[in-house]
Design a protein around this motif. Structure first.
Motif, mmCIF file in Angstrom:
data_model
loop_
_atom_site.group_PDB
_atom_site.id
_atom_site.type_symbol
_atom_site.label_atom_id
_atom_site.label_comp_id
_atom_site.label_asym_id
_atom_site.label_seq_id
_atom_site.Cartn_x
_atom_site.Cartn_y
_atom_site.Cartn_z
ATOM 1 N N ARG A 1 2.861 -4.287 10.769
ATOM 2 C CA ARG A 1 3.666 -3.490 11.677
ATOM 3 C C ARG A 1 4.234 -4.380 12.783
ATOM 4 O O ARG A 1 3.485 -5.170 13.376
ATOM 5 N N ARG B 1 -1.699 -5.663 11.353
ATOM 6 C CA ARG B 1 -2.358 -4.703 12.222
ATOM 7 C C ARG B 1 -3.735 -4.359 11.681
ATOM 8 O O ARG B 1 -3.872 -3.844 10.576
ATOM 9 N N TYR C 1 -12.107 -2.692 5.007
ATOM 10 C CA TYR C 1 -11.012 -1.737 5.223
ATOM 11 C C TYR C 1 -10.718 -1.660 6.713
ATOM 12 O O TYR C 1 -11.523 -1.153 7.498
ATOM 13 N N ASN D 1 -7.527 -0.458 7.843
ATOM 14 C CA ASN D 1 -6.244 0.230 7.855
ATOM 15 C C ASN D 1 -6.360 1.672 8.359
ATOM 16 O O ASN D 1 -5.553 2.524 8.013
ATOM 17 N N SER E 1 -3.372 3.605 9.629
ATOM 18 C CA SER E 1 -2.484 4.200 8.623
ATOM 19 C C SER E 1 -3.113 5.430 7.985
ATOM 20 O O SER E 1 -2.489 6.480 7.872
ATOM 21 N N ALA F 1 -0.871 -11.875 7.127
ATOM 22 C CA ALA F 1 -1.007 -10.736 6.217
ATOM 23 C C ALA F 1 -1.351 -11.192 4.808
ATOM 24 O O ALA F 1 -2.215 -10.600 4.137
ATOM 25 N N LYS G 1 -5.856 10.082 10.433
ATOM 26 C CA LYS G 1 -6.108 8.690 10.795
ATOM 27 C C LYS G 1 -7.517 8.578 11.380
ATOM 28 O O LYS G 1 -8.497 8.680 10.658
ATOM 29 N N ARG H 1 -8.030 -5.113 3.790
ATOM 30 C CA ARG H 1 -6.972 -4.108 3.699
ATOM 31 C C ARG H 1 -6.505 -3.755 5.108
ATOM 32 O O ARG H 1 -7.262 -3.267 5.937
ATOM 33 N N CYS H 2 -5.224 -4.023 5.372
ATOM 34 C CA CYS H 2 -4.625 -3.723 6.658
ATOM 35 C C CYS H 2 -3.150 -3.434 6.422
ATOM 36 O O CYS H 2 -2.712 -3.312 5.284
ATOM 37 N N ALA H 3 -2.386 -3.317 7.487
ATOM 38 C CA ALA H 3 -0.955 -3.028 7.371
ATOM 39 C C ALA H 3 -0.173 -4.066 8.159
ATOM 40 O O ALA H 3 -0.719 -4.764 9.018
#
Length: 336
Positions: free
Chosen positions: A311, A316, A15, A17, A20, A298, A188, A307-309
């Motif tokens: 951006r 990210r 993880y 993220n 976020s 990604a 966050k 698990r990331c985002a």
């Protein structure tokens, strides 16, 4: 189950993220779960949450370098900054960074002020052209850090400094007590439930801000019915009514984070981020956030269970307390 910095995280998989939404340690989950259970059994009353509110407020002051009397309670960064924007003379000149998070900029634009964007590295030397500098300590999009020492040295005595510390509080030790405003959301890096945010104000700005959103909580239990207006004399006069369950979690996570050696936390998080940077032949950095712009990054990370985002066109990655070298190596294996 992961053990880190004296606590336990129920994290399964990789993880990354946190920029976020943060993953709370087990004591935070237990505290909120107990509060929900008590609520479901009709065992709660509003005054029972006052202690949690006070504990989280004090810890936010400790993390930012402000006295507790200067800390106001809200629910979102944009809502708190709306109070600041409304207190400025019409058409104030506000300096900000390119691609700044819009919860920082939109309140000033909506209030009719002139907001000017520029490269984050050029921002300190341009402060002479602004009435207000409003910027994130760590940029949400890519983890870039504003040069706080340069900003403090360059800013004039009549220019207000507004810092959003949402992406820095909890991992980055920094002296922020010199600013006029420091805002932060709790969900966050501060590892609290969504619905808790705080704003610390300098005395000179607090005198100018009108408590235009204040309700009964800004005056306390003696101010719940009838006129005249009666508010707390300190920053609590700007308070919004708390989101109780969010404050229950924040009352555990913020004091715990404030008790840690944040230099060690920073070294841990940035060290993992730099492990990834080295493996990807990127320059070393000072941020716990890494923006990876490799083609298809990604998708490849998602396929590897990371698990990331996404951006600003990059994947990210945010490294926090619960992350390990194995997490960083999984990223490198996925992108090899």
């Amino acid at each position: 189950m992961r053990h880190a910095f004296g606590t336990t995280f129920d994290v399964d998989g990789v993880y990354l993220n946190t920029p976020s939404i943060g993953v709370p340690p087990r004591p935070v989950v237990d505290a909120v779960s107990a509060a929900v259970t008590a609520w479901g059994r009709a065992e709660t009353s509003p005054p029972q949450f006052d202690g949690a509110v006070a504990a989280a407020r004090a810890a936010f002051g400790q993390l930012t370098g402000f006295p507790v009397s200067s800390v106001a309670l809200g629910t979102t960064v944009s809502g708190l900054l709306g109070l600041v924007a409304a207190s400025l003379p019409p058409g104030a000149r506000v300096l900000t960074a390119d691609r700044e998070f819009t919860s920082v900029t939109f309140p000033f634009v909506s209030a009719g002020h002139e907001v000017m964007e520029m490269d984050i590295d050029e921002l300190p030397e341009r402060t002479g052209a602004a009435d207000v500098v409003a910027v994130s300590v760590v940029a949400s999009a890519d983890g870039a850090l504003v040069d706080l020492e340069a900003l403090r040295a360059e800013v004039g005595p009549d220019t207000l400094v507004v810092l959003d510390a949402t992406q820095s509080l909890g991992w980055l030790p920094a002296d922020l007590g010199w600013a006029d405003v420091v805002v932060g959301a709790g969900y966050k890096w501060l590892l609290a439930p969504r619905g808790a945010a705080w704003m610390a104000l300098s005395d000179r700005l607090a005198e100018r801000v009108v408590p235009g959103q204040s309700g009964w909580y800004a005056g306390g239990w003696d101010a719940i019915y009838g006129l005249p207006l009666r508010l707390y004399p300190d920053a609590r006069r700007f308070d919004l009514s708390p989101v109780w369950l969010a404050q229950v979690g924040a009352a555990v996570s913020l004091p715990w984070l404030a008790s840690l050696d944040l230099e060690a936390v920073r070294d841990h998080a940035v060290g993992l981020a730099n492990r990834v940077r080295r493996g990807l032949h990127l320059p070393a950095g000072e941020s716990a956030i890494v923006s990876v712009r490799h083609h298809g990054a990604a998708d490849r990370l998602a396929a590897a269970g990371v698990r990331c985002a996404v951006r600003g066109g990059g994947a990210r990655l945010g490294f926090h307390l619960h992350n390990t070298e194995a997490d960083a190596d999984t990223v490198l294996e996925a992108l090899a």
